[in-house]
Design an enzyme around this catalytic site. Structure first.
Site, PDB file in Angstrom:
ATOM      1  N   HIS A 153      -6.293  46.248  -3.350  1.00 29.22           N
ATOM      2  CA  HIS A 153      -6.955  45.765  -2.130  1.00 29.22           C
ATOM      3  C   HIS A 153      -5.904  45.478  -1.044  1.00 29.22           C
ATOM      4  O   HIS A 153      -6.081  45.866   0.117  1.00 29.22           O
ATOM      5  CB  HIS A 153      -7.766  44.505  -2.474  1.00 29.22           C
ATOM      6  CG  HIS A 153      -8.464  43.849  -1.319  1.00 29.22           C
ATOM      7  ND1 HIS A 153      -9.842  43.763  -1.228  1.00 29.22           N
ATOM      8  CD2 HIS A 153      -7.985  43.217  -0.210  1.00 29.22           C
ATOM      9  CE1 HIS A 153     -10.165  43.118  -0.111  1.00 29.22           C
ATOM     10  NE2 HIS A 153      -9.047  42.767   0.526  1.00 29.22           N
ATOM     11  N   GLU A 154      -4.815  44.816  -1.419  1.00 32.37           N
ATOM     12  CA  GLU A 154      -3.781  44.452  -0.435  1.00 32.37           C
ATOM     13  C   GLU A 154      -3.017  45.678   0.052  1.00 32.37           C
ATOM     14  O   GLU A 154      -2.729  45.799   1.251  1.00 32.37           O
ATOM     15  CB  GLU A 154      -2.806  43.415  -1.019  1.00 32.37           C
ATOM     16  CG  GLU A 154      -3.427  42.129  -1.560  1.00 32.37           C
ATOM     17  CD  GLU A 154      -4.476  41.520  -0.664  1.00 32.37           C
ATOM     18  OE1 GLU A 154      -4.404  41.713   0.564  1.00 32.37           O
ATOM     19  OE2 GLU A 154      -5.396  40.860  -1.186  1.00 32.37           O
TER      20      GLU A 154
HETATM   21  C1  SB7 Z   1     -11.625  40.550  -4.096  1.00 33.66           C
HETATM   22  C2  SB7 Z   1     -10.935  39.804  -3.170  1.00 33.66           C
HETATM   23  C3  SB7 Z   1      -9.628  40.139  -2.847  1.00 33.66           C
HETATM   24  C4  SB7 Z   1      -9.039  41.215  -3.445  1.00 33.66           C
HETATM   25  C5  SB7 Z   1      -9.727  41.954  -4.374  1.00 33.66           C
HETATM   26  C6  SB7 Z   1     -11.019  41.619  -4.706  1.00 33.66           C
HETATM   27  C7  SB7 Z   1      -8.813  39.358  -1.842  1.00 33.66           C
HETATM   28  C8  SB7 Z   1      -9.562  38.757  -0.719  1.00 33.66           C
HETATM   29  C9  SB7 Z   1      -8.662  38.234   0.334  1.00 33.66           C
HETATM   30  N1  SB7 Z   1      -8.205  39.261   1.166  1.00 33.66           N
HETATM   31  O1  SB7 Z   1      -8.900  39.625   2.224  1.00 33.66           O
HETATM   32  C10 SB7 Z   1      -6.947  39.806   1.011  1.00 33.66           C
HETATM   33  O2  SB7 Z   1      -6.747  40.980   1.669  1.00 33.66           O
HETATM   34 NI    NI Z   2      -8.669  41.790   2.350  1.00 34.63          NI
END
Ligand code: SB7
Ligand code: NI
Length: 181
Positions: A153-154
């Protein structure tokens, strides 16, 4: 400290840019930014601090989300065995991944998205990520489960990709086609 007012919301072009590699060793300024990002993620999971400053809990943050188009991410997450992965990473790169896919049962959310976007976000089950930690160590980590999903995700944020771009059948104002590799 970083608070929600520093978090860039969808619609801002920085979230769609390809972030720039961070020259290594990192400058003091880049290191400080990444330290603050990690502090934010940790704070966001502390109920008292989160309440006091109105932070939405998050398990990760990418620099473009605070308007800085550089390849830096912070992650603070407990995996299924309750092991903590807490790190800031410069220039994270997925160097290999499983064929097998995985997804979070309840979908994903994003601090840059102020609404619920339900749907399956397909991710690789396992990844090998290479990068340089906040401590200046070049590392290669094999990740699975939730930790692997957060890193994906990041790293997507560093490539201008939002989680809903990966949801099949979702159509929204901000959705974009995935870039071709
Ligand atoms: C659910 C939430 C995240 C990653 C993967 C699955 C992070 C949420 C916070 N963010 O927006 C970071 O980019
Ligand atoms: Ni995010």
């Amino acid at each position: 400290m970083i608070t929600m007012k520093d978090v860039i919301r969808e619609g801002h072009p920085v979230l769609r840019q390809i972030a720039k590699e961070v020259p290594l060793p990192p400058s003091e300024e880049d290191k400080q930014t990444l330290e603050k990002m990690l502090e934010f993620v940790i704070n966001s999971q502390n109920p008292e601090i989160a309440e006091q400053y109105g932070l939405r809990p998050g398990i990760g943050l990418a620099a473009p989300q605070i308007g800085i188009s550089k390849r830096m991410i912070a992650v603070h997450v407990y995996d299924e065995n309750d092991n903590l992965v807490s790190c800031g990473m410069f220039n994270p790169k997925i160097i290999s991944h499983s064929v097998e896919l995985n997804h979070l049962e309840n979908g994903e959310g994003c601090l840059s998205v102020d609404r619920d976007v339900p749907g399956i976000v397909p991710r690789y089950s396992r990844i090998t990520v290479k990068g340089t930690t906040l401590e200046g160590e070049e590392v290669t980590w094999r990740l699975k489960g939730l930790t692997s999903i957060v890193f994906q995700h990041e790293i997507d944020h560093l490539n201008g990709i939002m989680f809903y771009d990966r949801i099949e059948g979702y159509e929204g104002k901000f959705k974009r086609a995935l870039p071709k590799l």
